[in-house]
Structure formats: structure tokens, C-alpha cells
Design an enzyme around this catalytic site. Structure first.
Site, PDB file in Angstrom:
ATOM      1  CD  GLU A   1      13.251   6.691  -2.560  1.00 25.31           C
ATOM      2  OE1 GLU A   1      12.300   7.795  -2.886  1.00 25.31           O
ATOM      3  OE2 GLU A   1      12.866   5.523  -2.860  1.00 25.31           O
TER       4      GLU A   1
ATOM      5  CG  HIS B   1      10.829   1.814  -3.753  1.00 23.77           C
ATOM      6  ND1 HIS B   1      10.110   1.733  -2.656  1.00 23.77           N
ATOM      7  CD2 HIS B   1      10.924   2.960  -4.215  1.00 23.77           C
ATOM      8  CE1 HIS B   1       9.978   3.024  -2.229  1.00 23.77           C
ATOM      9  NE2 HIS B   1      10.199   3.633  -3.357  1.00 23.77           N
TER      10      HIS B   1
HETATM   11  O1  LIG Z   1       9.468   6.249  -2.029  1.00 25.38           O
HETATM   12  C1  LIG Z   1       9.438   7.362  -2.397  1.00 25.38           C
HETATM   13  C2  LIG Z   1       9.854   7.466  -3.907  1.00 25.38           C
HETATM   14  O2  LIG Z   1      10.077   6.099  -4.544  1.00 25.38           O
HETATM   15  C3  LIG Z   1       9.349   8.550  -1.816  1.00 25.38           C
HETATM   16  O3  LIG Z   1       8.275   8.627  -1.336  1.00 25.38           O
HETATM   17  P1  LIG Z   1       7.618  10.151  -0.889  1.00 25.38           P
HETATM   18  O4  LIG Z   1       7.723  11.138  -2.019  1.00 25.38           O
HETATM   19  O5  LIG Z   1       6.235   9.756  -0.395  1.00 25.38           O
HETATM   20  O6  LIG Z   1       8.402  10.298   0.295  1.00 25.38           O
END
Ligand SMILES: O=C(CO)COP(=O)(O)O
Length: 214
Positions: free
Chosen positions: A133, A85
Site C-alpha cells: 500500500e 498497517h
Molecule cells: O489503507 C487502506 C486499506 O488498509 C487503503 O485505504 P483507501 O482505500 O482509503 O485508500
């Protein structure tokens, strides 16, 4: 669409979110999982919700103080795990080792990445799924599917070029059914989200809205 709710280290009640996710999943037929702190895995899994770890270490049993053993996560109810992550970045060799450790423990795997180039590299390690992400959008109010739709499409193409069997998820700023629908339209097979649910006054209402976009 798979909805994976990462509770990070937010000060929410993991059992309240887990119970709401279980109820919304049962009522809607949607696949929803909750990823709590490692110490909360067993009691979250006890609610009956699909439960994921936030990380597993690359090591096996042995002299590894402070590690999060994949087997321990599985024995405490985890069915899958995030790896790499954005807030728990690993070296390439350790991502590879964590995917292998998770597979050894029969955990489903999602390897996270910042951008499409990393998605290609992550897909080459053979996880079940990868998740793009963009770090600058994490925790914000605007969904990745709205703010940067191209990054999701490019991530889908990058994974497909390496291994068409690896699903692509996206995350950052996802908080509504519209965001989920937009992610699906861009080719994502699931979404990762955190603050939209973990910081909500009424997590169940947010989850109901999210599944309306599937
Ligand atoms: O890091 C995330 C999920 O693993 C995304 O976070 P948010 O939904 O708070 O933007």
C-alpha cells in the site's frame, strides 16, 4: 480475489457496512471481510461477516496495559488480522512478534508494507499474505493498480522470491470493480480498501461494484 474492507477509525456505522458485506458476499460467492475498530469486533462478527482485527500486539497474556491481545481478538470473532498497517507501523521485531501472536490465536495474517523491498522482508516473516500500500495513494481517488501498476508487479515478484506460499494483496485508492480486476491482472490475490466503502453513501452498492471485478 479477497476483498478486505478496513474501517480504520472512520465515522461510519460498522454494522451497516458489515451487514452489506455479508449480504454481497453471500449473493456473489465472493470472499469479503470487514476490519472494524477492536472495540467493535464482537458485534461486527455477530452479523456473520468474516471479521478481521486492524492490529494485534506482539505480547501474550500478562501485564500489558493498552495492548490488543490476539487471543482477545479471536475470542471476539476475529478470523484474521492486519499487521503493520501504514497507519499503525511497527518495528521489525514487533511485526515478527505480532505474526507469532496471531498464529498462536489461529488468526490469519496480512502484513502490510510500503514498497516491494518491505514486501520481501514481510514475506520472510511467514505471514499468510502481504499487502503493498503506497502511503501517498492511501485515501486518494486513484487506485494503486492504475497509478502505480509496477509497484504491484514488483511486490508480487518480491514475495515470490522469498516464499511462493505467501499471497500478495494491494491497496490504496481501490473503489471500483475495474480497480479490483486490474489488481488481479497484476498478480494480486486480494485488495485492501477503506475510504471507498467507509465514506460511501451506499456501501452495499460499492461492494456490489467491487465484486463485479473478481
Ligand atoms: O489503507 C487502506 C486499506 O488498509 C487503503 O485505504 P483507501 O482505500 O482509503 O485508500
Amino acid at each position: 480475489m479477497f476483498i478486505l474492507v478496513n474501517l480504520k477509525a472512520y465515522p461510519c456505522d460498522p454494522i451497516e457496512v458489515a451487514t452489506a458485506a455479508r449480504d454481497v458476499a453471500e449473493a456473489s460467492g465472493a470472499r469479503i471481510a470487514v476490519s472494524p475498530q477492536a472495540a467493535d469486533l464482537a458485534r461486527v462478527a455477530d452479523t456473520g461477516v468474516e471479521t478481521w482485527a486492524q492490529h494485534v500486539s506482539p505480547n501474550a497474556h500478562g501485564s500489558h496495559t493498552g495492548s490488543t491481545l490476539a487471543e482477545a481478538a479471536a475470542e471476539n470473532g476475529a478470523e484474521g488480522t492486519l499487521i503493520n498497517h501504514s497507519e499503525k507501523r511497527l518495528k521489525l521485531a514487533d511485526i515478527d512478534g505480532s505474526v507469532a501472536a496471531a498464529e498462536r490465536a489461529d488468526l490469519e495474517t496480512v502484513v502490510c508494507a510500503n514498497n516491494p523491498a518491505q514486501i520481501g522482508a514481510a514475506a520472510a516473516l511467514g505471514p499468510d499474505a502481504v499487502a503493498v500500500e503506497p502511503p501517498e495513494l492511501i485515501g486518494g481517488d486513484v487506485s494503486v493498480s492504475t497509478a502505480d501498476p509496477g509497484i504491484v508487479e514488483d511486490a508480487v515478484a518480491a514475495a515470490e522470491a522469498v516464499d511462493s506460499g505467501v499471497d500478495v494483496f494491494c491497496g490504496a485508492g481501490v473503489s471500483t470493480g475495474e480497480d479490483v480486476a486490474a489488481a488481479g491482472d497484476l498478480g494480486a490475490a486480494g485488495v485492501l480498501l477503506a475510504s471507498g466503502v467507509a465514506k460511501a453513501d451506499d456501501p452495499e452498492a460499492v461492494l456490489e461494484d467491487l465484486v463485479s471485478g473478481i
